[in-house]
Scaffold this active site. Structure first.
Site, PDB file in Angstrom:
ATOM      1  N   ASP A  23       0.819  -1.205   0.000  1.00  0.00           N
ATOM      2  CA  ASP A  23       0.000   0.000   0.000  1.00  0.00           C
ATOM      3  C   ASP A  23       0.858   1.262   0.000  1.00  0.00           C
ATOM      4  O   ASP A  23       2.080   1.208   0.222  1.00  0.00           O
ATOM      5  CB  ASP A  23      -0.899   0.027   1.247  1.00  0.00           C
ATOM      6  CG  ASP A  23      -1.775  -1.199   1.384  1.00  0.00           C
ATOM      7  OD1 ASP A  23      -1.979  -1.908   0.376  1.00  0.00           O
ATOM      8  OD2 ASP A  23      -2.255  -1.459   2.509  1.00  0.00           O
ATOM      9  N   TYR A  48       5.055 -10.177   6.771  1.00  0.00           N
ATOM     10  CA  TYR A  48       5.064  -8.731   6.982  1.00  0.00           C
ATOM     11  C   TYR A  48       5.518  -8.434   8.406  1.00  0.00           C
ATOM     12  O   TYR A  48       5.154  -9.144   9.351  1.00  0.00           O
ATOM     13  CB  TYR A  48       3.675  -8.135   6.757  1.00  0.00           C
ATOM     14  CG  TYR A  48       3.361  -7.846   5.312  1.00  0.00           C
ATOM     15  CD1 TYR A  48       3.655  -6.610   4.746  1.00  0.00           C
ATOM     16  CD2 TYR A  48       2.771  -8.813   4.506  1.00  0.00           C
ATOM     17  CE1 TYR A  48       3.372  -6.342   3.417  1.00  0.00           C
ATOM     18  CE2 TYR A  48       2.480  -8.558   3.174  1.00  0.00           C
ATOM     19  CZ  TYR A  48       2.780  -7.311   2.641  1.00  0.00           C
ATOM     20  OH  TYR A  48       2.506  -7.050   1.322  1.00  0.00           O
TER      21      TYR A  48
END
Length: 246
Positions: A54, A112
């Site tokens: 993102d 992540y």
């Protein structure tokens, strides 16, 4: 035809995410790399990225690949890219791989990392690379809450994906939460992630750690498939794509 695999690191702070957008390629990481490769090859080049990070999200290990009929060496590609890319994007490895290799479809799992600076004062050197939470987080509660996310679930509640046509089921393999010299490091490993999914999961864990939400409410939030139930979303600057396995 050669298929080049790129291992990429980037500071996502000034980009609108990984994925190329129509109109202006200078605002995305993919667009920046494609622009340089197009100059090198002499015609338009499209690269395939493993994960669509993102806006504002960083990468310690993004993987991409592109194909060309030009007879470049691995060293030539790496040298050219690092010479002309901005300093917040680095190509740390270039490898020629089999023609069937696909950066997105061949990925088995992704990890992540989310960094939280958990002190009453700010960290001036990491303020663009971590989220600041002043109040002491209760890690035992967060670890307990994290277990509710493990396994295969429909994560509609934990995504801001615009389209619901594709499956929203993802499998989380593990979540670890560690403390390291003032930083809380949350690692989430799974077979794939929806738009904003990691940040929304971390947001829920922060709420639990602050005593604002009970861990036992998480299964009902997941089952509801209602995005309004999830509460806060963690800030983009604390998130890193850390590792990809093929």
């Amino acid at each position: 035809m050669k298929n080049f695999k790129l291992t990429i690191q980037y500071d996502g702070g000034r980009y609108k995410g990984w994925q190329r957008q129509s109109g202006n390629n200078d605002t995305t990481v993919q667009g920046k790399i494609e622009n340089v490769l197009t100059e090198m090859v002499g015609k338009n080049v499209e690269i395939i990225g493993c994960s669509r990070t993102d806006a504002g999200v960083h990468a310690l290990c993004q993987i991409a690949n592109f194909k060309t009929t030009k007879d470049f060496t691995e060293t030539e590609v790496m040298t050219y890219l690092n010479r002309y890319l901005p300093q917040d994007i680095s190509i740390i490895d270039v490898t020629i791989v089999p023609e069937r290799f696909h950066a997105r479809y061949n990925a088995k799992d992704k990890t992540y990392l989310y960094k939280i600076w958990n002190k009453e004062y700010t960290n001036p050197f990491m303020r663009k690379y971590s989220m600041h939470v002043e109040k002491k987080l209760l890690l035992d509660k967060m670890r307990n809450a994290s277990q509710y996310f493990i396994g295969s679930h429909d994560f509609t509640s934990y995504s801001n994906a615009k389209s619901k046509k594709k499956s929203m089921v993802r499998e989380i393999y593990s979540i670890t939460i560690d403390e390291n010299e003032g930083f809380i490091e949350i690692r989430i490993r799974g077979n794939g992630f929806l738009y904003n999914m990691v940040r929304k999961i971390v947001g829920t864990l922060i709420e639990v750690g602050l005593g604002e939400k009970e861990a036992e409410t998480i299964p009902s939030i997941i089952e509801s498939k209602e995005r309004v139930q999830t509460g806060r979303m963690a800030e983009a600057e604390g998130l890193y794509l850390e590792k990809i396995e093929f």
